[in-house]
Design a protein around this motif. Structure first.
Motif, short mmCIF file in Angstrom:
data_model
loop_
_atom_site.label_atom_id
_atom_site.label_comp_id
_atom_site.label_asym_id
_atom_site.label_seq_id
_atom_site.Cartn_x
_atom_site.Cartn_y
_atom_site.Cartn_z
N TYR A 64 0.92 -1.11 -0.03
CA TYR A 64 -0.11 -0.05 0.25
C TYR A 64 0.71 1.41 0.32
CZ TYR A 64 -4.37 -2.68 0.97
OH TYR A 64 -5.48 -3.19 0.94
N TYR A 65 2.25 1.19 0.80
CA TYR A 65 2.62 2.41 1.02
C TYR A 65 4.01 2.67 0.51
CZ TYR A 65 -1.38 2.77 4.19
OH TYR A 65 -2.35 2.89 5.04
N GLU A 79 0.23 8.88 -3.18
CA GLU A 79 0.22 7.54 -2.84
C GLU A 79 1.09 7.13 -1.56
OE1 GLU A 79 1.10 5.31 -6.30
OE2 GLU A 79 -0.03 6.78 -7.51
N LEU A 130 3.27 8.07 2.06
CA LEU A 130 3.22 8.87 3.34
C LEU A 130 4.78 9.66 3.38
CD1 LEU A 130 2.22 5.87 5.38
CD2 LEU A 130 0.95 7.89 4.81
N SER A 150 -6.25 7.78 -5.07
CA SER A 150 -5.15 6.89 -4.18
C SER A 150 -5.67 5.57 -4.14
CB SER A 150 -5.36 7.71 -2.80
OG SER A 150 -4.14 7.22 -1.92
N TYR A 176 -5.37 3.92 1.60
CA TYR A 176 -5.03 5.12 1.84
C TYR A 176 -5.94 6.14 2.13
CZ TYR A 176 -1.14 9.16 1.68
OH TYR A 176 -0.26 9.78 1.87
#
Length: 271
Positions: free
Chosen positions: A43-44, A167, A169, A201, A205
């Motif tokens: 995801y990150y 997208e 952090l 996104s 997120y």
């Protein structure tokens, strides 16, 4: 005189065996943690295509698109899609017509996608509904990023509103400060174009950081593993996959479903 062979002492052998054992344990530990956290990482973490990493889909792309056959389908592209044959760019695998295309325009506070100008003109020539998106870098100045997009993108009636792609952090600021930066970008861009931008996104997120604070904006959400028979009413677009095949493009392409019919789609576009 005989040459004495080098012989390791028992202590040396024991030392090497002991260290080899601990190194093996450490490697195994790292692999286990990496595997257990693969969804979080997917995801990150950013990567070459600036898209969300996907696991195996629970249903085929054909089945997903068939389920939403009454809706409008499109793709998104960037410099990573090279040598597009625009004359053949008509359908997604399975015979689903392409009605719209999003093109990456800018990245961060100072870069334009190398293929944006060319791809934007070609998409227009092919009578596709066009949208331009900005890839947001959380650790760069938000106003400069907004001005970078404005400097490079001209939008007209019938185009999608501008898109903010977030997208990653931040590494050097809090989530609250990130949200302040995102809002500043949105405000500057909305003032310039006279229309609310779309926010792109991943679903995670969106749920974790964006859903509550930016509920007034249209959302374009990426989830490659779910099979939604009904798309969330708060989503304007759903990015279904990054692995589709499209005539005219070598390699894989992102496919998107607009959450409505072709007629409904006109309501989202710039008037």
């Amino acid at each position: 005189m005989a040459v004495r062979k080098s012989v390791k002492s028992k202590k040396q052998k024991s030392f090497f065996k002991s260290n080899t054992f601990y190194v093996g344990i450490f490697i195994a530990f790292v692999l286990i943690i990496s595997y257990s956290q693969r969804n979080v990482l997917s995801y990150y973490l950013g990567f070459k295509t600036n898209k969300i990493i996907a696991e195996t889909r629970v249903a085929s792309l054909d089945k997903v698109l068939d389920t939403h056959i009454e809706k409008s389908f499109g793709i998104d592209i960037s410099e990573y899609q090279d040598k597009i044959n625009w004359d053949n760019l008509k359908e997604i695998e399975g015979g689903f017509p392409i009605e719209f295309v999003f093109v990456r325009a800018t990245v961060g506070n100072d870069r334009r996608d190398y293929k944006f100008k060319k791809y934007w003109a070609k998409a227009k020539d092919n009578k596709l509904i066009c949208g331009a998106y900005h890839y947001y870098r959380p650790n760069e100045n938000s106003i400069e990023q907004a001005n970078n997009f404005i400097k490079n993108v001209r939008l007209h009636k019938g185009d999608f509103p501008p898109v903010l792609d977030i997208e990653k952090l931040p590494k050097e600021q809090s989530i609250d400060r990130l949200k302040v930066g995102l809002q500043r970008w949105l405000n500057v861009v909305e003032k310039h174009y006279g229309v609310k931008p779309i926010i792109y996104s991943s679903e995670s997120y969106y749920n974790d950081f964006l859903k509550e604070d930016f509920s007034d904006y249209p959302f374009w959400i990426a989830n490659y593993t779910a099979f939604y028979t009904h798309i969330d009413s708060d989503w304007s677009l759903w990015q279904v996959t990054e692995n589709a095949k499209v005539n005219g493009i070598k390699g894989c392409v992102d496919v998107n479903i607009y959450n409505g019919t072709s007629l409904d789609l006109k309501e989202l576009l710039i008037h």
